[in-house]
Design a protein around this motif. Structure first.
Motif, short mmCIF file in Angstrom:
data_model
loop_
_atom_site.label_atom_id
_atom_site.label_comp_id
_atom_site.label_asym_id
_atom_site.label_seq_id
_atom_site.Cartn_x
_atom_site.Cartn_y
_atom_site.Cartn_z
N PHE A 163 31.55 68.73 -45.81
CA PHE A 163 31.07 67.72 -44.86
C PHE A 163 29.84 67.05 -45.47
N LEU A 164 29.42 65.94 -44.89
CA LEU A 164 28.19 65.30 -45.35
C LEU A 164 26.97 66.16 -45.06
N ASP A 165 27.04 66.97 -44.00
CA ASP A 165 25.87 67.75 -43.60
C ASP A 165 25.99 69.23 -43.95
N SER A 166 27.12 69.66 -44.57
CA SER A 166 27.23 71.07 -44.93
C SER A 166 28.42 71.28 -45.87
N LEU A 167 28.39 72.41 -46.55
CA LEU A 167 29.50 72.85 -47.40
C LEU A 167 29.89 74.25 -46.94
N GLN A 168 31.19 74.44 -46.67
CA GLN A 168 31.67 75.70 -46.12
C GLN A 168 32.73 76.31 -47.03
N MET A 169 32.65 77.63 -47.19
CA MET A 169 33.65 78.36 -47.97
C MET A 169 34.06 79.61 -47.20
N GLY A 170 35.36 79.74 -46.97
CA GLY A 170 35.85 80.88 -46.22
C GLY A 170 35.62 80.72 -44.73
N GLY A 171 36.46 81.35 -43.95
CA GLY A 171 36.32 81.26 -42.50
C GLY A 171 37.47 81.97 -41.83
N GLY A 172 37.72 81.52 -40.59
CA GLY A 172 38.82 82.11 -39.83
C GLY A 172 38.38 82.57 -38.47
N GLY A 173 37.95 81.63 -37.63
CA GLY A 173 37.59 81.98 -36.26
C GLY A 173 36.22 82.61 -36.12
N GLY A 174 35.41 82.55 -37.16
CA GLY A 174 34.08 83.15 -37.09
C GLY A 174 33.16 82.53 -38.11
N PRO A 175 32.13 83.26 -38.52
CA PRO A 175 31.18 82.73 -39.51
C PRO A 175 31.86 82.48 -40.86
N PHE A 176 31.16 81.78 -41.72
CA PHE A 176 31.69 81.42 -43.04
C PHE A 176 31.27 82.44 -44.09
N GLY A 177 32.11 82.55 -45.12
CA GLY A 177 31.75 83.42 -46.23
C GLY A 177 30.51 82.91 -46.95
N LEU A 178 30.43 81.58 -47.08
CA LEU A 178 29.26 80.93 -47.68
C LEU A 178 29.09 79.56 -47.05
N TRP A 179 27.90 79.29 -46.58
CA TRP A 179 27.59 78.01 -45.92
C TRP A 179 26.26 77.49 -46.46
N LEU A 180 26.21 76.18 -46.74
CA LEU A 180 25.00 75.54 -47.23
C LEU A 180 24.73 74.27 -46.44
N ASP A 181 23.45 73.97 -46.18
CA ASP A 181 23.12 72.77 -45.42
C ASP A 181 23.04 71.55 -46.32
N SER A 182 22.76 70.40 -45.74
CA SER A 182 22.79 69.13 -46.47
C SER A 182 21.68 69.01 -47.51
N LEU A 184 20.71 71.64 -49.29
CA LEU A 184 20.90 72.77 -50.21
C LEU A 184 19.66 73.64 -50.25
N TYR A 185 19.11 73.84 -49.08
CA TYR A 185 17.88 74.63 -48.94
C TYR A 185 18.13 75.88 -48.09
N ARG A 186 18.82 75.69 -46.98
CA ARG A 186 19.18 76.81 -46.11
C ARG A 186 20.65 77.16 -46.30
N GLY A 187 20.93 78.44 -46.26
CA GLY A 187 22.31 78.88 -46.37
C GLY A 187 22.54 80.15 -45.59
N SER A 188 23.81 80.53 -45.47
CA SER A 188 24.15 81.79 -44.80
C SER A 188 25.43 82.35 -45.41
N SER A 189 25.61 83.65 -45.23
CA SER A 189 26.79 84.32 -45.74
C SER A 189 27.15 85.48 -44.82
N TYR A 190 28.39 85.44 -44.33
CA TYR A 190 28.91 86.48 -43.45
C TYR A 190 30.28 86.92 -43.97
N SER A 191 30.72 88.05 -43.48
CA SER A 191 32.08 88.47 -43.79
C SER A 191 33.05 87.50 -43.15
#
Length: 217
Positions: A163-182, A184-191
């Motif tokens: 997306f223009l405001d984020s990059l997402q990798m992995g998913g499936g009805g819940g949090p993302f395996g890797l997520w980055l904001d627009s 590229l400063y904040r990110g998150s990683s969940y199962s």
């Protein structure tokens, strides 16, 4: 007299009936490997890829592990730095722009403010898309604290979505395996179901210190 280079052989022919002559044969040399520090690590050093550009994150330990797990079609190629926060600034839009002409896989490497190194291999360059893209070659990995790789589980095909405001990798009805904001400063990683991974960093939410994306040329 100038010394003869090792890549050239000189053959001298002469007999009683013919005039002597010299034939110069060029011999193709193999690329020279970087000398290793000791004979014990010479075998692993042979496998290290050539980095065309300097990395702010990757060291030999990282390269040795990653080289053994990237798809065979990317092995044997040099690694070229396509995007780096140190060189191009912190912008997801710029990251997309740098990959606009690419048609080959990319490797993302992240170092966060806890000095943890992790990232993802994507079978396709990152781009803005209205749908998920990628193939089963895509995976997540982490060196926090030891190297682990999280390949496609087969559960779904939510490999990458930009997306223009984020990059997402992995998913499936819940949090993302890797997520980055627009930025590229904040990110998150969940199962996530796509990769059945554990969080890639020490904490679910992390702050990016350096981020690089490499391609294979």
């Amino acid at each position: 007299m100038r010394p003869v280079q090792q890549s050239i052989k000189i053959l001298y022919y002469a007999n009683k009936s013919d005039e002597p002559f010299v034939e110069i044969v060029t011999v193709k040399q193999q690329n020279k490997r970087r000398p290793s520090c000791s004979s014990a690590d010479s075998e692993s050093d042979e496998l290290l890829p050539v980095l065309i550009d300097q990395s702010q994150i990757l060291n030999e330990r990282h390269l040795e592990q990653l080289m053994n797990h990237i798809p065979a079609r990317t092995q044997g190629y040099s690694w070229k730095l396509v995007y780096s926060t140190a060189e191009h600034g912190t912008s997801l839009t710029t990251l997309y722009r740098q990959m606009r002409e690419l048609d080959r896989p990319v490797l993302m490497v992240i170092k966060d403010t806890d000095d943890q190194v992790f990232g993802a291999f994507s079978s396709d360059p990152f781009k803005v898309s209205s749908y998920c893209y990628g193939t089963g070659e895509t995976f997540l990995y982490s060196f926090s604290p030891e190297f682990q790789i999280f390949r496609w589980s087969g559960e779904n095909s939510y490999f990458v979505r930009g997306f223009l405001d984020s990059l997402q990798m992995g998913g499936g009805g819940g949090p993302f395996g890797l997520w980055l904001d627009s930025d590229l400063y904040r990110g998150s990683s969940y199962s996530c179901n796509t990769f059945c991974n554990r969080p890639l960093s020490l904490h679910h939410d992390f702050t990016v210190r350096d981020l690089e994306v490499w391609s294979f040329v």
